[in-house]
Design a protein around this motif. Structure first.
Motif, mmCIF file in Angstrom:
data_model
loop_
_atom_site.group_PDB
_atom_site.id
_atom_site.type_symbol
_atom_site.label_atom_id
_atom_site.label_comp_id
_atom_site.label_asym_id
_atom_site.label_seq_id
_atom_site.Cartn_x
_atom_site.Cartn_y
_atom_site.Cartn_z
ATOM 1 N N SER A 1 73.035 65.615 68.389
ATOM 2 C CA SER A 1 72.627 64.244 68.665
ATOM 3 C C SER A 1 72.400 64.089 70.156
ATOM 4 C CB SER A 1 73.698 63.247 68.186
ATOM 5 O OG SER A 1 74.827 63.274 69.064
ATOM 6 N N TRP A 2 71.913 62.913 70.563
ATOM 7 C CA TRP A 2 71.608 62.712 71.979
ATOM 8 C C TRP A 2 72.872 62.735 72.824
ATOM 9 C CZ3 TRP A 2 73.832 58.703 74.633
ATOM 10 C CH2 TRP A 2 74.342 57.641 73.901
ATOM 11 N N ARG A 3 74.025 62.431 72.257
ATOM 12 C CA ARG A 3 75.258 62.404 73.047
ATOM 13 C C ARG A 3 75.643 63.793 73.548
ATOM 14 N NH1 ARG A 3 77.682 57.447 72.673
ATOM 15 N NH2 ARG A 3 76.931 56.101 70.985
ATOM 16 N N GLU A 4 75.295 64.826 72.790
ATOM 17 C CA GLU A 4 75.654 66.186 73.208
ATOM 18 C C GLU A 4 74.875 66.661 74.434
ATOM 19 O OE1 GLU A 4 77.967 65.685 69.912
ATOM 20 O OE2 GLU A 4 75.795 65.301 69.987
ATOM 21 N N ILE A 5 73.730 66.046 74.733
ATOM 22 C CA ILE A 5 73.001 66.478 75.928
ATOM 23 C C ILE A 5 73.777 66.114 77.189
ATOM 24 C CG2 ILE A 5 70.785 66.251 74.749
ATOM 25 C CD1 ILE A 5 70.268 63.718 76.269
ATOM 26 N N PHE A 6 74.664 65.132 77.087
ATOM 27 C CA PHE A 6 75.549 64.807 78.208
ATOM 28 C C PHE A 6 76.877 65.540 78.094
ATOM 29 C CE2 PHE A 6 72.942 60.908 77.610
ATOM 30 C CZ PHE A 6 72.248 60.958 78.802
ATOM 31 N N LEU A 7 77.355 65.683 76.862
ATOM 32 C CA LEU A 7 78.677 66.271 76.659
ATOM 33 C C LEU A 7 78.730 67.746 77.070
ATOM 34 C CD1 LEU A 7 81.424 65.299 75.606
ATOM 35 C CD2 LEU A 7 80.795 66.163 73.352
ATOM 36 N N VAL A 8 77.606 68.464 76.970
ATOM 37 C CA VAL A 8 77.620 69.885 77.338
ATOM 38 C C VAL A 8 77.871 70.088 78.827
ATOM 39 C CG1 VAL A 8 76.107 70.607 75.456
ATOM 40 C CG2 VAL A 8 75.108 69.878 77.619
ATOM 41 N N ASN A 9 77.665 69.043 79.631
ATOM 42 C CA ASN A 9 77.916 69.154 81.070
ATOM 43 C C ASN A 9 79.401 69.204 81.407
ATOM 44 O OD1 ASN A 9 75.195 69.093 81.857
ATOM 45 N ND2 ASN A 9 75.163 66.849 81.802
ATOM 46 N N VAL A 10 80.242 68.699 80.500
ATOM 47 C CA VAL A 10 81.667 68.556 80.828
ATOM 48 C C VAL A 10 82.354 69.912 80.996
ATOM 49 C CG1 VAL A 10 83.875 67.631 80.061
ATOM 50 C CG2 VAL A 10 81.777 66.283 79.749
ATOM 51 N N PRO A 11 82.324 70.828 80.019
ATOM 52 C CA PRO A 11 82.979 72.124 80.262
ATOM 53 C C PRO A 11 82.328 72.891 81.410
ATOM 54 C CG PRO A 11 81.701 72.163 78.227
ATOM 55 C CD PRO A 11 81.754 70.743 78.665
ATOM 56 N N ALA A 12 80.998 72.820 81.526
ATOM 57 C CA ALA A 12 80.337 73.506 82.638
ATOM 58 C C ALA A 12 80.754 72.901 83.975
ATOM 59 C CB ALA A 12 78.820 73.423 82.472
ATOM 60 N N GLY A 13 80.905 71.574 84.014
ATOM 61 C CA GLY A 13 81.327 70.921 85.255
ATOM 62 C C GLY A 13 82.748 71.270 85.642
#
Length: 492
Positions: free
Chosen positions: A200-212
């Motif tokens: 979903s569109w929310r995962e395009i932001f959520l994937v930044n969290v572990p990488a960040g």
């Protein structure tokens, strides 16, 4: 950062990646800020490890610049938002980066690039998490603004960090590093399309969290502290005036992208008039302030002034063109969205194939020749794309033209990124921030004006082909300006 010496040309090749594995990883544990400074202008031992860490940050920020484009319809449906507010999730990110780039460059020079870089990583990560949890479009736009401030701070601070790490080889390292940014922008729509299709569109932001989180840990551990400009203060008045100038100007231009808004609209006129007033007051303040937010010498003159003008026009033609290629393929030839997005991959391939070679040839070619050659190639690719296909399918024709533009970008971007940096090596972060600011401003102007024209045209595909010809002509107009760029051969 100490002002680097200017050794003669023909120094050693910087490729020493084996040093990453062979040297002990204790670079961040030295307490004194000057302890990480090598003698003279020698490249540092852990430079490739640091290069990899800051490259992750730059790639994340650039991908997030365009990744939302493929999720606009999903965001609109899920949050029940109007299309114009959904579009602001893209616009506000560009605006936030424009403000953050010069601000972060100045802060990094004054207070240490590592501190600003880590702070930007924290802000970007937290804001990404907040974006994924937003339950209405207005909160999402606000969270995207904070995400943009963090992402925009990566480019200038990371550029300064890379320049510090590579010593006499900083020219090649900066050219290689800054070439990452357009690659991330190209990958964004493709990555976003895959995520939205399968999640979903929310995962395009959520994937930044572990990488960040990983970026913060690695940055805190391995990026060394840098020498700060002590005793300096932040020119808050100048920063505020610059922010108001950019916000008013871009808000007015973005209004033109809304259907039904004309150049005679009073809100557009008021916004642009305010931008001019704030811009005039900012220049006046920069002349009079003892320590201005942006030194006036970085805005004018044969060196900086010319490069600022080039970056504005280059951003309008290249960034604006890149953002509109998938739309052109869909509207004129009926190519499916996912297939249209891969046209940008063709451009990325062309750019990657050439950029590395262009970086290592800079000391022999100087800046002017690759800039002129690359700009003309991009203009030629744009012109071909505007023509009807001959003897090829529309997709193959567009892919070939996109590949040509990518080759031109790979040739011109390393040179344009390095041009003028050697004029003030003690203010690399500030210069890099200004470069990004002018390019992003040009890109937003081009996209806003083009979408306004398309919304009033009877045949959007043909009208967009005409805009590609205009972009190509704009690039050709840049060529005389490049002849005024201070050329440089050899190391800094």
């Amino acid at each position: 950062m100490d002002r680097p010496s200017l050794p003669a040309a023909g120094v050693e090749n910087p490729d020493a990646a084996a040093a990453i594995a062979s040297e002990p990883a204790a670079i961040a544990s030295e307490p004194a800020e000057s302890a990480s400074e090598p003698a003279g202008d020698e490249p540092r031992r852990h430079r490739w490890l640091v290069f990899g860490i800051v490259s992750i940050a730059l790639l994340m920020a650039s991908i997030d610049q365009t990744i939302v484009a493929t999720a606009l319809n999903a965001i609109q449906r899920d949050l029940g938002a109007q299309l114009n507010w959904s579009g602001w999730t893209i616009t506000i990110y560009a605006l936030g980066q424009i403000i953050a780039m010069p601000l972060a460059g100045r802060l990094g020079d004054q207070f240490g690039r590592k501190r600003i870089f880590i702070g930007a990583a924290v802000l970007f990560t937290v804001a990404s998490l907040a974006c994924s949890l937003a339950d209405n479009i207005y909160l999402l736009v606000v969270c995207r603004a904070f995400q943009a401030l963090g992402g925009g701070a990566f480019m200038p601070t990371a550029t300064g960090i890379v320049a510090e790490q590579f010593g006499r080889n900083r020219d090649r390292a900066v050219g290689m590093f800054t070439s990452i940014f357009p690659i991330g922008g190209i990958l964004g729509p493709i990555v976003g399309g895959v995520i939205v299709t399968y999640w979903s569109w929310r995962e395009i932001f959520l994937v930044n969290v572990p990488a960040g989180v990983l970026l913060i840990v690695l940055g805190a551990r391995f990026i060394p502290r840098s020498v700060r400009t002590r005793g300096a203060h932040i020119d808050l008045v100048g920063a505020g005036l610059l922010a108001l100038t950019i916000l008013c100007g871009m808000f007015g231009i973005s209004l033109l992208g809304s259907r039904g808004t004309e150049p005679t609209d009073p809100f557009f006129i008021a916004a642009e008039v305010l931008a001019l007033v704030f811009g005039f007051v900012f220049i006046r303040h920069a002349h009079r302030a003892a320590a201005p937010f942006i030194p006036i010498r970085l805005l004018r003159g044969r060196g900086f002034g010319v490069m600022n003008a080039i970056n504005l026009m280059y951003g309008a033609a290249v960034l604006g063109f890149g953002a509109l290629v998938p739309l052109y393929a869909e509207s004129r030839y009926g190519i499916q969205p996912l297939e249209a997005g891969t046209l940008l991959t063709a451009r990325a391939v062309g750019m990657i194939c050439v950029a590395g070679l262009a970086v290592f040839a800079l000391r022999r070619t100087g800046y002017r020749s690759p800039m002129i050659g690359g700009i003309l190639m991009v203009a030629g690719g744009m012109s071909v794309m505007a023509l009807a296909p001959h003897g090829m399918t529309p997709y193959a024709w567009l892919a070939a033209a996109a590949g040509v533009t990518g080759i031109g970008m790979g040739l011109s971007i390393p040179a344009s990124n390095n041009a003028s940096l050697q004029l003030a090596p003690d203010q690399i972060s500030a210069i890099a921030g200004l470069r990004g600011m002018f390019r992003q401003s040009g890109g937003i102007i081009a996209v806003s004006v083009t979408t306004t024209m398309l919304s009033h045209s009877a045949n959007a595909g043909v009208a967009q082909a005409h805009t590609f010809v205009v972009f190509a002509a704009l690039l050709v107009l840049i060529v005389p300006f490049t002849l005024m760029v201070p050329d440089h051969r050899g190391s800094w």
